[in-house]
Design an enzyme around this catalytic site. Structure first.
Site, mmCIF file in Angstrom:
data_model
loop_
_atom_site.group_PDB
_atom_site.id
_atom_site.type_symbol
_atom_site.label_atom_id
_atom_site.label_comp_id
_atom_site.label_asym_id
_atom_site.label_seq_id
_atom_site.Cartn_x
_atom_site.Cartn_y
_atom_site.Cartn_z
ATOM 1 N N ARG A 185 21.655 19.877 34.746
ATOM 2 C CA ARG A 185 22.799 20.736 35.021
ATOM 3 C C ARG A 185 23.948 20.359 34.100
ATOM 4 O O ARG A 185 24.003 19.257 33.565
ATOM 5 C CB ARG A 185 23.207 20.673 36.486
ATOM 6 C CG ARG A 185 23.807 19.360 36.930
ATOM 7 C CD ARG A 185 23.807 19.227 38.439
ATOM 8 N NE ARG A 185 24.762 20.067 39.126
ATOM 9 C CZ ARG A 185 24.442 21.129 39.888
ATOM 10 N NH1 ARG A 185 23.237 21.494 40.065
ATOM 11 N NH2 ARG A 185 25.366 21.799 40.508
ATOM 12 N N LYS A 213 30.564 24.734 43.940
ATOM 13 C CA LYS A 213 31.307 25.790 44.612
ATOM 14 C C LYS A 213 32.014 25.263 45.862
ATOM 15 O O LYS A 213 33.090 25.727 46.204
ATOM 16 C CB LYS A 213 30.349 26.927 44.998
ATOM 17 C CG LYS A 213 30.014 27.827 43.847
ATOM 18 C CD LYS A 213 29.018 28.898 44.264
ATOM 19 C CE LYS A 213 27.624 28.339 44.345
ATOM 20 N NZ LYS A 213 26.598 29.334 44.632
ATOM 21 N N GLU A 232 23.516 31.784 45.098
ATOM 22 C CA GLU A 232 23.827 31.996 46.507
ATOM 23 C C GLU A 232 25.238 32.589 46.560
ATOM 24 O O GLU A 232 26.164 32.013 45.982
ATOM 25 C CB GLU A 232 23.780 30.656 47.259
ATOM 26 C CG GLU A 232 23.995 30.853 48.733
ATOM 27 C CD GLU A 232 24.014 29.546 49.522
ATOM 28 O OE1 GLU A 232 23.657 28.494 48.962
ATOM 29 O OE2 GLU A 232 24.401 29.618 50.691
#
Ligand code: ATP
Ligand code: MG
Length: 559
Positions: A261, A271, A35
């Site tokens: 992850r 982020k 994104e």
């Protein structure tokens, strides 16, 4: 089983089974779907290496798809940085660059199809009511009154949503699945919301935007993705993912596969948190050398090779864990050890005068560029009567077993001569400002015919040839392994001394023309690179990429 099969990770095993079964006609198409709401970080690097790596290994391809359905948080700057970072890591998506927003028309049609099949409805509940109706993990949800609207009415309302007849938030399009499903994601999730925001690609064409759980699986299906690899938190979304590609879309059914992850000690990764660090001014920007962003690592002096090596070593697992950042540092040392030119730089200079060396004489001594790699050759370094050594390499009153320079003690100056300290000069505060030595002219190159040994070797630079420069040292941005673990706020664990700026360092003359991004080993001091932002021609600023001491290698030996 052959060794090859044993060492496959679980995703490769799935792919090889699929290939054997001739699924997807033998194609392997993966994607990396960021994104564009921030810069990529080292966790993304893991995902990039995995997705592009799988495509390479199985002769497939990997798409770069920008998941741009949240216009208010997204920005062109992020898109550019994402492209740059992936290329820098060494991967190529060729012509396969896509944007979820390219599919807005198709997605809209898929939504209408769901409505016409009686599988989606327009709901007018307020966000608060929706939360209440949703139920909990232990209680089933309640059906919204909107759920019983006729297909015609739903279609009409949805078209009017698109036409801009309603204010933001007035209606939602929801999938009609199961309000009592034990999986909350299946309780009639939202598909479209009304939001009047200008999109960086589609401008003001749309005032309704599709939700992630709708957009993502259908974008995968449109592109013919075969293996849609994502992180574990999407495991609970998989039934919804499958529901979407089964109930609408072009008919292709990608398979979602979840992996753990990456978490790293002393690091925050999301982020959202990184943006807060940037906005707070604690770091100088997304590419601050202390940031765990790919651009931060690049500026710090990490090589793409070292990051890919790291991604390979941590592997791919199904359980979350935290990786010791010392492993990442180890991978960098491992790479630079083979490739970095050795040079001499004195970070905290102390003057040395060699009293028996002729005034005005200069010798150019031979220095090897890298003992690990002969092909890197030699260079000449100037030696003269006045030098600088590291202040910590001298002690006037040393403890036992101090083998560096001290009154009466003999040491080797790297690539040069043996010197013996004969005295010091102090200023009015008693600080040593000059060390006096004699040298042994028969020890040129750092050895003597009589084979006499010295225990200490110091690096040095010739005072009149060296140039003064700035060097920046970094340590972890956070003082605790899991930032924010105690208080819930990672700002509480910001380290105070993560950046040390050293001015007045004395650097070997060959470094003067070093170019941004070039890397070196400063003997005994670590690996350094030329900062790409703050350097100018003839005035390099050096970042320490990593110190010499390898805590990871030590641990492995002990373990
Ligand atoms: P963040 O929480 O940092 O914003 P994200 O998952 O929201 O991360 P996206 O831009 O949506 O960021 O991620 C793109 C891809 O990178 C996704 O497939 C995601 O699973 C993967 N990814 C993100 N963070 C990590 C991580 N720490 N380790 C491995 N993969 C990651
Ligand atoms: Mg995200």
């Amino acid at each position: 089983m052959s060794e090859e099969t044993v060492s496959l990770n679980f995703i490769e095993k799935i792919i090889e089974e699929d290939l054997k079964a001739k699924k997807n006609n033998g194609a392997v198409i993966t994607r990396f779907p960021p994104e564009p709401n921030g810069y990529l970080h080292i966790g993304h690097a893991k995902s990039i290496c995995l997705n592009f790596g799988l495509a390479e290994k199985y002769n497939g391809c990997c798409h770069l798809r920008f998941d741009d359905t949240n216009p208010e948080k997204e920005d062109i700057e992020y898109i550019d940085s994402i492209r740059e970072d992936i290329q820098w890591l060494g991967f190529d998506w060729g012509t396969n660059e896509f944007f979820a927003s390219d599919y807005f028309n198709k997605l809209y049609e898929f939504a209408e199809k769901l409505i016409m099949d009686g599988k989606a409805y327009v709901d007018g509940l307020s966000p608060e009511e929706i939360r209440k109706y949703r139920g909990t993990l232990t209680e089933p949800g309640k059906e919204s009154p909107g759920r019983n609207r006729s297909i015609e009415e739903n279609l009409d309302l949805f078209r009017r949503m698109k036409a801009g007849e309603f204010e933001d938030g007035k209606y939602l399009l929801r999938a009609k699945i199961d309000m009592s499903s034990p999986n909350l994601n299946m309780r009639d999730p939202a598909l479209y919301r009304i939001r009047r925001v200008t999109h960086h690609r589609t401008g003001d064409r749309w005032c309704i935007y599709p939700m992630y759980d709708f957009t993502h699986p259908l974008s995968d299906a449109i592109e013919g993705i075969t293996h849609s690899v994502c992180t574990l938190e999407f495991e609970d979304h998989r039934p919804l993912y499958n529901w979407m590609v089964e109930n609408t879309g072009p008919g292709h059914r990608p398979q979602q596969i979840e992996f753990a992850r990456l978490n790293l000690t002393y690091t925050v990764m999301s982020k959202r948190k990184l943006l807060k660090l940037v906005e707070s001014g604690i770091v100088s920007g997304w590419d601050d050398p202390r940031m765990p962003t790919i651009s931060g690592f690049r500026r710090r002096g990490y090589t793409p090779e070292s990051i890919r090596d790291f991604a390979g070593r941590i592997g791919v697992a199904k359980a979350n864990s935290t990786v010791d950042i010392a492993l990442l540092e180890h991978c960098l040392r491992d790479d630079l050890n083979k490739r970095a030119k050795r040079v001499m730089a004195v970070l905290d200079p102390l003057k040395v005068v060699i009293d028996n060396y002729p005034e005005g004489k200069v010798e150019y001594l031979e220095a090897e560029n890298n003992p690990e790699d002969e092909t890197m050759g030699n260079r000449k370094i100037p030696f003269s009567r006045e030098l600088y050594i590291e202040r910590e390499d001298f002690m006037e009153n040393p403890p036992k077993k101090y083998f560096r320079l001290s009154p009466g003690n003999e040491i080797r100056l790297k690539h040069a001569y043996y010197v013996t300290c004969t005295g010091v000069v102090k200023d009015e505060t008693g600080t040593v400002v000059e060390v006096h030595c004699t040298y042994d002219p028969d020890s040129k190159g750092g050895w003597t015919e009589d084979g006499r040994k010295v225990r200490g070797t110091s690096h040095w630079v010739s005072a009149s040839h060296a140039f003064e420069g700035e060097v920046r040292l970094y340590s972890h941005l956070f003082s605790t392994e899991v930032p924010g673990e105690k208080t819930g706020d990672f700002f509480d664990d910001i380290a105070e001394d993560s950046l040390t700026i050293l001015k007045g360092c004395m650097l070997e003359p060959s470094l003067k023309e070093a170019e941004p991004g070039e890397f070196f080993q400063f003997l005994r001091k670590g690996y350094f690179c030329v900062d790409s932002r703050d350097s100018s021609k003839g005035k390099p600023v050096f970042n320490r990429s990593v110190a010499m001491r390898d805590t990871w290698a030590k641990l492995q030996k002990k373990g």
